[in-house]
Design an enzyme around this catalytic site. Structure first.
Site, PDB file in Angstrom:
ATOM      1  N   ASP A   8       0.827  -1.198   0.000  1.00 60.14           N
ATOM      2  CA  ASP A   8       0.000   0.000   0.000  1.00 60.14           C
ATOM      3  C   ASP A   8       0.867   1.255   0.000  1.00 60.14           C
ATOM      4  OD1 ASP A   8      -2.373  -1.467   0.055  1.00 60.14           O
ATOM      5  OD2 ASP A   8      -2.332  -1.619   2.243  1.00 60.14           O
ATOM      6  N   TYR A  16       6.281  -9.913   6.550  1.00 60.10           N
ATOM      7  CA  TYR A  16       6.016  -8.490   6.746  1.00 60.10           C
ATOM      8  C   TYR A  16       6.521  -8.075   8.127  1.00 60.10           C
ATOM      9  CZ  TYR A  16       2.726  -9.358   2.917  1.00 60.10           C
ATOM     10  OH  TYR A  16       2.166  -9.736   1.733  1.00 60.10           O
TER      11      TYR A  16
END
Length: 267
Positions: free
Chosen positions: A135, A193
């Site tokens: 994002d 992540y």
């Protein structure tokens, strides 16, 4: 295993033969050979034919029933044809000034910048696929991307050219020729992540961490996160039109680690 059915345009038969890891080859009624590699979950569905027009380079295939009806789009990709090379890129970027990975109109994206550079190097449009999508404002230290081309170029030369053309906030740290059928997204087996929280409020930490005046207790937040480990369905994070796909993912581990002035979650 063979499946036979009508081609969506109704003018010939298409026979598809499954072989290997998610690959299918077929002969159309007019003798044109079709090659397709499809997402694993699509292969597991019975009673469907998968058809890819020769040369299709978008990451979609036409799926239709054995009787020729019920056509819809599913994700997949075409296998390499003779003379086509698939390259695998390892990409690092600072996402602060990007509107995420995926190409979007009129905004700066990581995919858009890399495709623009590749188009200059290869003298034509190139569409790349990423192992995942980040994002806006998210960074990457090892994002894998892939693309296929009929142009002949050595990986080392491609790597040098990309370093010369890409902006300072993107680096392609490695380039190599991928095995046949490789696709950055569908060949990925896991992703990692990291989320950083810090009490240190500086211009640098604001770019790479969530600045909070108070941080949670490391032991308590680790215990609270423990139920997220394991295999779960993630329908709530999926757009409605994609719910036909398997949304189950396995969270292998999600440890919180405490460091000077902050916490990091690795999932």
């Amino acid at each position: 295993a063979c499946q036979v059915g009508d081609h969506p345009d109704g003018d010939h038969q298409a026979e598809l033969v499954r072989f290997g890891q998610g690959a299918q080859v077929g002969e159309r009624g007019d003798g044109q050979r079709l090659i397709a590699v499809v997402a694993r979950q699509s292969l597991e569905r019975q009673g469907h034919l998968l058809h890819a027009p020769r040369g299709l380079d978008s990451h979609r295939l036409r799926r239709f029933s054995g009787s020729g009806g019920g056509a819809e789009w599913v994700r997949g990709w075409t296998a390499a044809e003779p003379g086509v090379t698939t390259f695998r890129l390892r990409v690092r970027y600072d996402g602060t000034d990007f509107h995420g990975w995926q190409v979007q109109p009129d905004v700066r994206t990581v995919q858009g910048e890399i495709e623009r550079a590749l188009a200059t190097i290869l003298d034509g449009p190139v569409r790349i696929a990423g192992a995942g999508r980040t994002d806006r404002g998210v960074h990457a230290s090892g994002q894998i991307a892939s693309f296929s081309t009929e142009r002949t170029i050595a990986p080392a030369k491609l790597s040098r050219a990309l370093r010369g053309l890409l902006p300072r906030d993107i680096i392609v740290s490695s380039v190599d020729v991928a095995p046949e059928g490789f696709h950055a997204r569908w060949s990925a087996v896991s992703r990692t992540y990291r989320y950083h929280l810090t009490r240190r409020d500086t211009p640098i930490t604001r770019r790479y961490a969530w600045v909070r005046p108070r941080l949670p207790d490391a032991a308590r937040i680790t215990a609270a996160s423990a139920p997220l480990a394991g295999r779960h369905r993630f329908d709530a994070f999926t757009v409605a039109e994609a719910l036909a796909e398997d949304t189950a993912c396995t969270v292998q581990a999600l440890p919180w680690t405490e460091h000077r002035g902050g916490l990091t979650l690795e999932i």
